[in-house]
Design a protein around this motif. Structure first.
Motif, PDB file in Angstrom:
ATOM      1  N   UNK A  56       0.885  -1.054  -0.160  1.00  0.00           N
ATOM      2  CA  UNK A  56      -0.068   0.009  -0.044  1.00  0.00           C
ATOM      3  C   UNK A  56       1.053   1.055  -0.006  1.00  0.00           C
ATOM      4  N   UNK A  57       2.114   1.184   0.927  1.00  0.00           N
ATOM      5  CA  UNK A  57       2.779   2.243   0.988  1.00  0.00           C
ATOM      6  C   UNK A  57       3.460   2.752  -0.560  1.00  0.00           C
ATOM      7  N   UNK A  58       4.028   1.547  -1.100  1.00  0.00           N
ATOM      8  CA  UNK A  58       4.567   1.727  -2.534  1.00  0.00           C
ATOM      9  C   UNK A  58       3.498   2.220  -3.305  1.00  0.00           C
ATOM     10  N   UNK A  59       2.338   2.020  -3.565  1.00  0.00           N
ATOM     11  CA  UNK A  59       1.463   2.192  -4.600  1.00  0.00           C
ATOM     12  C   UNK A  59       1.081   3.979  -4.178  1.00  0.00           C
ATOM     13  N   UNK A  60       1.008   4.126  -2.981  1.00  0.00           N
ATOM     14  CA  UNK A  60       0.819   5.560  -2.613  1.00  0.00           C
ATOM     15  C   UNK A  60       1.909   6.573  -3.169  1.00  0.00           C
ATOM     16  N   UNK A  61       3.187   5.763  -2.882  1.00  0.00           N
ATOM     17  CA  UNK A  61       4.471   6.544  -3.068  1.00  0.00           C
ATOM     18  C   UNK A  61       4.327   6.974  -4.641  1.00  0.00           C
ATOM     19  N   UNK A  62       4.011   6.069  -5.293  1.00  0.00           N
ATOM     20  CA  UNK A  62       4.288   6.030  -6.894  1.00  0.00           C
ATOM     21  C   UNK A  62       2.881   6.860  -7.588  1.00  0.00           C
ATOM     22  N   UNK A  63       1.995   7.075  -6.607  1.00  0.00           N
ATOM     23  CA  UNK A  63       0.843   7.907  -7.210  1.00  0.00           C
ATOM     24  C   UNK A  63       0.928   9.383  -6.535  1.00  0.00           C
ATOM     25  N   UNK A  64       2.034   9.906  -6.089  1.00  0.00           N
ATOM     26  CA  UNK A  64       2.263  11.174  -5.454  1.00  0.00           C
ATOM     27  C   UNK A  64       2.932  11.967  -6.665  1.00  0.00           C
ATOM     28  N   UNK A  65       2.542  13.096  -7.171  1.00  0.00           N
ATOM     29  CA  UNK A  65       3.232  13.912  -8.012  1.00  0.00           C
ATOM     30  C   UNK A  65       4.676  14.563  -6.993  1.00  0.00           C
ATOM     31  N   UNK A  66       4.110  14.768  -5.823  1.00  0.00           N
ATOM     32  CA  UNK A  66       5.266  15.259  -4.891  1.00  0.00           C
ATOM     33  C   UNK A  66       6.505  14.397  -4.706  1.00  0.00           C
ATOM     34  N   UNK A  67       6.166  13.061  -5.163  1.00  0.00           N
ATOM     35  CA  UNK A  67       7.302  12.141  -4.922  1.00  0.00           C
ATOM     36  C   UNK A  67       7.922  11.818  -6.648  1.00  0.00           C
ATOM     37  N   UNK A  68       6.968  11.552  -7.439  1.00  0.00           N
ATOM     38  CA  UNK A  68       7.475  11.242  -8.625  1.00  0.00           C
ATOM     39  C   UNK A  68       7.405  12.089  -9.958  1.00  0.00           C
TER      40      UNK A  68
END
Length: 433
Positions: free
Chosen positions: A390-402
């Motif tokens: 769940x954390x991985x999916x949330x991370x790759x969904x964030x424009x602030x990260x990706x």
């Protein structure tokens, strides 16, 4: 230098050039990650599924493939886009208890998994050579440790890539036995088993060993290693022009690597289904036991192939298990990390690798049985995998990260489906025990 020395130097250079130009040398971290997924403890799980249920569990592999490929692809994208590993990204985006809870459980699970893996390798070595298993286990442990510590990543990775060929041994086993291909094709896509506590544990074990948290950390970290090794590369958030080529490469490399892993697991399950299950051998506790049981049923050649596969994937699986934990903890503590660094430049990183592998060796002499260690590891992985996915999916969904390279809806949907499957599986496993 005389003419003979010149000739020898020329031949050596030509051989090295051939190896570098070989297609296997050009594949990325996806292939190594996929093969590491089929480590000796994973082989034992797949062998048990085939021995206990015959062809009835083959359907788990086509279902697992897109789920494992999606989550590994997201981890690879995360590392290449941000230039930071999974633990470093979690540290930046989530509270500290999330990071340290996940990393702590990962280290425990990895160490127990290493213990089970090196035990299986030692046991198989004793069967093949007659040398004491504990002595052989110690040899394997120190060999993998020395290679990780003293050989730079850009050289060591070529060795790992060639070891991936060991998984072909399980396909070769099928040429030595009779296979009812019509039934195989049917059961690969159409389940036929009685749902109960026993089958639930086997299914959970198959998915748990196929979608494993340590692979998430390794995949992201090795994308960074490859990027830094190609000196002119930079994270895609700083070099967006390279994104189309790099993301296409990652997608192809990861899905191909996971397919190879999944297919090899299917071969293992099938090989034991048409040999051990047919002969009434329905309980397999270790990969070595599976190899030994094959000998009177399928002959010395099948036995030797199965044993060779265990050696090969063990030499990949143990370094990946130890390395993934080292990357995770080093990123969490802001230590210098990387298999390309010298020991003097990343003492903490290499110390974690050494402690993990040596603890795995020490556990061989403790009251904790390898199978018990493997079960505890599976439970921990089952608990960690769900929130971590769940954390991985949330991370790759964030424009602030990706930045502009957030994951597409299709891969995220597969990721969430995999999270649900793993969550249901973890609850079923805990309920069954």
């Amino acid at each position: 230098m005389d003419v003979r020395d010149d000739r020898r130097t020329g031949i050596l250079k030509a051989c090295l050039d051939r190896l570098k130009s070989h297609p296997l040398a050009k594949v990325g971290p996806g292939l190594i990650t996929g093969v590491a997924d089929d480590d000796p403890s994973g082989i034992a799980t797949y062998a048990q599924a085939g021995a206990q249920y015959g062809l009835a569990m083959l359907w788990t592999m086509p279902l697992a493939f897109p789920l494992m490929a999606a989550i590994q692809s997201m981890c690879a994208d995360l590392g290449r886009v941000t230039g930071r590993g999974l633990a470093a990204n979690i540290k930046a985006a989530f509270p500290p208890f999330v990071l340290y809870g996940v990393v702590g459980l990962l280290l425990i699970a990895n160490t127990l998994n290493i213990a089970a893996d090196v035990s299986a390798m030692g046991e198989v070595a004793e069967l093949v050579t007659g040398i004491n298993r504990h002595a052989m286990t110690a040899c394997f442990v120190f060999a993998t440790l020395l290679m990780q510590v003293f050989i730079p990543y850009h050289r060591y990775v070529h060795f790992l890539k060639w070891l991936t060929l060991s998984l072909l041994a399980y396909a070769a086993v099928l040429f030595t036995v009779h296979v009812p291909w019509h039934q195989v094709a049917l059961r690969t896509f159409w389940p036929n088993f009685t749902p109960d506590a026993s089958s639930a544990v086997v299914i959970v074990g198959v998915f748990g060993t196929t979608i494993s948290p340590y692979l998430f950390f390794w995949q992201a970290a090795e994308e960074i290693e490859d990027m830094e090794n190609a000196r002119e590369s930079a994270p895609l958030v700083r070099d967006p022009g390279a994104a189309p080529t790099e993301l296409r490469r990652i997608r192809w490399d990861t899905w191909r690597g996971m397919f190879y892993s999944d297919l090899a697991a299917w071969f293992i399950m099938l090989a034991t289904a048409v040999t051990l299950h047919v002969a009434g051998v329905t309980r397999i506790d270790t990969a070595a036991q599976a190899a030994s049981a094959l000998r009177p049923l399928a002959g010395d050649f099948a036995y030797a192939l199965f044993a060779a596969g265990i050696f090969g994937v063990g030499m990949i699986g143990v370094p990946v298990l130890a390395g993934s934990g080292a990357y995770a903890l080093s990123e969490a503590l802001d230590w210098k990390e990387g298999l390309e660094r010298r020991v003097a430049d990343a003492r903490g990183f290499y110390a974690i690798i050494a402690v993990s592998v040596l603890l795995g060796l020490v556990l061989q002499y403790s009251p904790v049985s390898p199978m018990r260690a493997l079960f505890i590891s599976a439970v921990i992985n089952g608990v960690v995998a769900v929130p971590l996915m769940a954390v991985v999916i949330l991370l790759v969904s964030k424009p602030s990260v990706m930045g502009d390279f957030t994951a597409g809806w299709a891969v995220r949907a597969l990721g969430w489906l995999g999270t649900v499957v793993m969550g249901v599986g973890a609850m079923a496993m805990l309920a069954a025990h």
